[in-house]
Design a protein around this motif. Structure first.
Motif, PDB file in Angstrom:
ATOM      1  N   ASN A 171       0.742  -1.220   0.017  1.00 51.54           N
ATOM      2  CA  ASN A 171       0.086   0.284   0.071  1.00 51.54           C
ATOM      3  C   ASN A 171       0.993   1.141   0.004  1.00 51.54           C
ATOM      4  O   ASN A 171       1.512   1.469   1.068  1.00 51.54           O
ATOM      5  N   TYR A 173       0.081   4.340  -0.116  1.00 50.93           N
ATOM      6  CA  TYR A 173      -0.513   5.226   0.773  1.00 50.93           C
ATOM      7  C   TYR A 173      -0.301   5.173   2.438  1.00 50.93           C
ATOM      8  O   TYR A 173      -0.746   5.907   3.057  1.00 50.93           O
ATOM      9  N   SER A 174       0.311   3.997   2.658  1.00 48.29           N
ATOM     10  CA  SER A 174       0.950   3.894   4.117  1.00 48.29           C
ATOM     11  C   SER A 174       2.095   4.861   4.497  1.00 48.29           C
ATOM     12  O   SER A 174       2.796   5.092   3.724  1.00 48.29           O
ATOM     13  N   MET A 175       2.535   4.917   5.630  1.00 51.98           N
ATOM     14  CA  MET A 175       3.780   5.622   6.023  1.00 51.98           C
ATOM     15  C   MET A 175       4.933   4.394   5.574  1.00 51.98           C
ATOM     16  O   MET A 175       5.880   5.055   5.031  1.00 51.98           O
ATOM     17  N   GLN A 176       4.868   3.362   5.288  1.00 48.50           N
ATOM     18  CA  GLN A 176       5.752   2.499   4.778  1.00 48.50           C
ATOM     19  C   GLN A 176       6.053   2.722   3.538  1.00 48.50           C
ATOM     20  O   GLN A 176       6.930   2.866   2.839  1.00 48.50           O
ATOM     21  N   GLY A 254       0.470  10.828   1.063  1.00 48.16           N
ATOM     22  CA  GLY A 254       0.027  10.931   2.569  1.00 48.16           C
ATOM     23  C   GLY A 254      -1.057  11.577   2.998  1.00 48.16           C
ATOM     24  O   GLY A 254      -1.747  11.351   4.018  1.00 48.16           O
ATOM     25  N   GLU A 257      -4.490   9.762   3.879  1.00 46.90           N
ATOM     26  CA  GLU A 257      -4.723   8.677   4.994  1.00 46.90           C
ATOM     27  C   GLU A 257      -3.943   9.836   6.042  1.00 46.90           C
ATOM     28  O   GLU A 257      -3.699   9.192   7.273  1.00 46.90           O
ATOM     29  N   ILE A 259      -1.435  11.690   6.861  1.00 49.94           N
ATOM     30  CA  ILE A 259      -0.051  11.507   7.056  1.00 49.94           C
ATOM     31  C   ILE A 259       0.640  12.951   6.857  1.00 49.94           C
ATOM     32  O   ILE A 259       0.767  13.254   5.586  1.00 49.94           O
TER      33      ILE A 259
END
Length: 589
Positions: A171, A173-176, A254, A257, A259
């Motif tokens: 994904n 769109y995640s921090m990772q 980000g 989401e 972020i």
């Protein structure tokens, strides 16, 4: 030009002779120094001062009482009381730290492969590094959106088709996801600096370890990496500073989401009315403090590097390590890294540009590829205007950056009193994130009575500030190689100060000046953060046009425009790199 230079020298000298007491003070050299000092103070010190001043005010820059002597700590209280500042700070730390680790691991691996081993295809790494430099930054998150978004990302769609599950492999769109994508964009930068560190190491140390029975892996772990540690650490801090101010990837990947890093938070607060100027400046102040700490840390590692010197004039050798049976696995791993860094995003952009709308990979889609998006891009007035604006601003900014860098480097290299101050002023922008430069000059241009805001000159002034730190180091390194005897000989035969600089120093600096001009031109097409704050409807650059079109969902046209821009920049980079190699600039670009 010679006549103009001589006329300036005669005019300046003539004025001084009217006041004999000032003859030793107002010389052409001192006048030039004073002008450069004033300009650099306005470019560097003034933005920092206005940012700090605004953070302690509850009035907007356009308010009548903005310059009153009443100050407040309310902005700092609000930032801490809401908990938002701490949240954004922690998010930025995670994002910047994780991105740096990814870039450092992959960039150091590529540098070691190129500089220390006989791995096949290692020369391809340097070529693809130049290729990545030509990709406009705004296109990277656009490409990864269609590569790894949970629903339509090509990687996730292929994973679901392969496994028959409804899950998501990755994904973006995640921090990772943000960390991986930003880390991959910084790999070429890390490689460029670390490969120099590995190339200058004495291979006899590794050979001695192997003769003593150590394996190749242990020789790298116990000899190569520890000796290169200070240089690698300094590069890591540079990458951390770059990730600290990153905007395009946190904004596009980000925001959905929620972020938010410093850069995306500051832009959100300034672009969403009503904006709290004092609170925005407060966030920017804390962002600046973090950058200053990293600059101090970077200087500490540079100073410590002398204790790890491994090059001497005696028994120096640089022999590549024979990987033996590991050559093929290492080559495969190298190609995999390069695919993630540049080949996969470029292929996705090219695929998007050849389709009027996004399609998954299929034979049917391949048979219906067309150049419609390129035709639409070249016929869109905003796109052509954006390209020309970037070109114009790049040319004007190049003139300003090269002039200031050359004069500051000359005064510093010739140890003229005050020359060190000029060098330090050209270094300060390293600690200024681009978003802070944009916000600061926004306040300044709103205050000044001159109609500068939203003009090309506003962009030129800001670009000089964000680019001069890089170019001045390039010019300073070259300036130190030019002996002052050449200028002195010219002045002995009657040449003025200005003419000696123009006819002696500038031609000898030409490789560095050419590289500096190219860096400035590339930045004028890539820079987004600063431009978003200062560009008007008629002065939007290529990066801003792509940013707006991506926000409107015109991804095929954006990809086509990006590919055209990429091709133009790539031709310039390759051509300048070869020209610099012929003219003797060490290492090219």
């Amino acid at each position: 030009m010679t006549t103009l230079v001589d006329s300036w020298a005669r005019l300046t000298t003539g004025r001084v002779t009217r006041f004999p007491a000032l003859r030793g003070v107002f010389t052409p050299r001192s006048v030039v120094y004073g002008l450069v000092l004033i300009i650099l103070l306005a470019q560097v010190a003034l933005p920092i001062a206005i940012l700090l001043f605004t953070s302690f005010k509850d009035a907007r820059p356009t308010d009548a009482d903005f310059f009153s002597l009443s100050f407040t700590l309310e902005n700092f209280r609000d930032a801490f009381a809401s908990g938002r500042l701490l949240s954004v700070t922690w998010t930025t730390v995670q994002f910047a730290g994780g991105s740096t680790l990814v870039a450092l691991a992959l960039g150091t691996f590529l540098a070691w492969i190129v500089a220390r081993t006989n791995a096949p295809f290692r020369n391809l790494v340097g070529v693809l590094t130049i290729v990545q430099m030509a990709v406009p930054g705004i296109l990277v998150p656009v490409a990864w959106t269609f590569l790894a978004s949970p629903k339509i990302g090509a990687i996730n769609v292929a994973w679901r088709n392969l496994t028959g599950t409804e899950g998501t492999l990755f994904n973006v769109y995640s921090m990772q996801g943000l960390i991986l994508v930003d880390g991959l964009t910084m790999v070429p930068m890390v490689y460029l600096f670390v490969v120099t560190v590995f190339s200058s190491m004495n291979s006899s140390l590794e050979e001695a370890a192997e003769v003593s029975g150590a394996s190749k892996l242990r020789a790298v772990r116990d000899i190569s990496l520890p000796l290169a540690a200070p240089g690698i650490a300094a590069v890591a801090i540079m990458a951390l500073m770059r990730a600290w101010e990153a905007f395009e990837i946190p904004w596009f990947l980000g925001v959905n989401e929620k972020i938010f890093t410093y850069a995306s938070e500051i832009y959100l607060r300034t672009s969403t009315p009503p904006s709290n100027v004092g609170l925005v400046s407060t966030y920017a102040v804390f962002m600046l403090l973090g950058a200053v700490v990293m600059i101090w840390w970077y200087d500490r590692f540079n100073q410590a590097g002398e204790r790890y010197a491994v090059i001497s004039g005696k028994n120096f050798s640089s022999v590549r390590m024979d990987l033996g049976r590991w050559r093929v696995p290492v080559a495969i791993l190298t190609f995999a890294v390069l695919t993630l860094v540049i080949l996969l995003p470029l292929f996705m952009l090219l695929w998007m540009s050849l389709n009027p709308f996004f399609r998954q990979f299929s034979w049917e889609a391949v048979t219906s590829l067309s150049l419609e998006s390129y035709v639409a891009a070249l016929q869109t007035p905003n796109i052509l205007q954006g390209f020309m604006n970037s070109l114009l601003v790049g040319v004007l900014a190049s003139i300003g950056v090269l002039t200031l860098s050359t004069l500051a480097a000359w005064f510093s290299a010739r140890r003229v009193p005050g020359g060190r101050l000029l060098y330090l002023l050209t270094s300060v922008p390293m600690a200024l994130p681009n978003v802070i430069v944009g916000v600061s000059f926004l306040w300044i241009f709103l205050i000044t009575p001159l109609p500068i805001y939203s003009t090309h000159w506003a962009l030129v002034i800001a670009y000089i500030t964000i680019i001069i730190a890089v170019v001045s180091r390039l010019v300073s390194a070259r300036m130190l190689q030019i002996s002052s005897e050449l200028e002195e000989a010219a002045q002995v035969v009657g040449a003025s100060f200005a003419r000696a600089i123009w006819t002696i120093v500038v031609p000898l600096l030409s490789p560095a000046l050419l590289a500096g001009a190219l860096i400035t031109m590339v930045m004028s097409f890539r820079e987004l953060q600063t431009t978003l704050y200062l560009a008007g409807p008629q002065t939007r650059t290529a990066a801003v046009v792509m940013f707006d079109m991506a926000g409107d969902g015109q991804f095929s046209t954006v990809a086509a425009f990006g590919i055209v821009t990429f091709a133009v920049l790539l031709v310039g980079l390759v051509g300048c790199n070869r020209l610099n190699a012929r003219m003797g600039l060490e290492g090219g670009l």
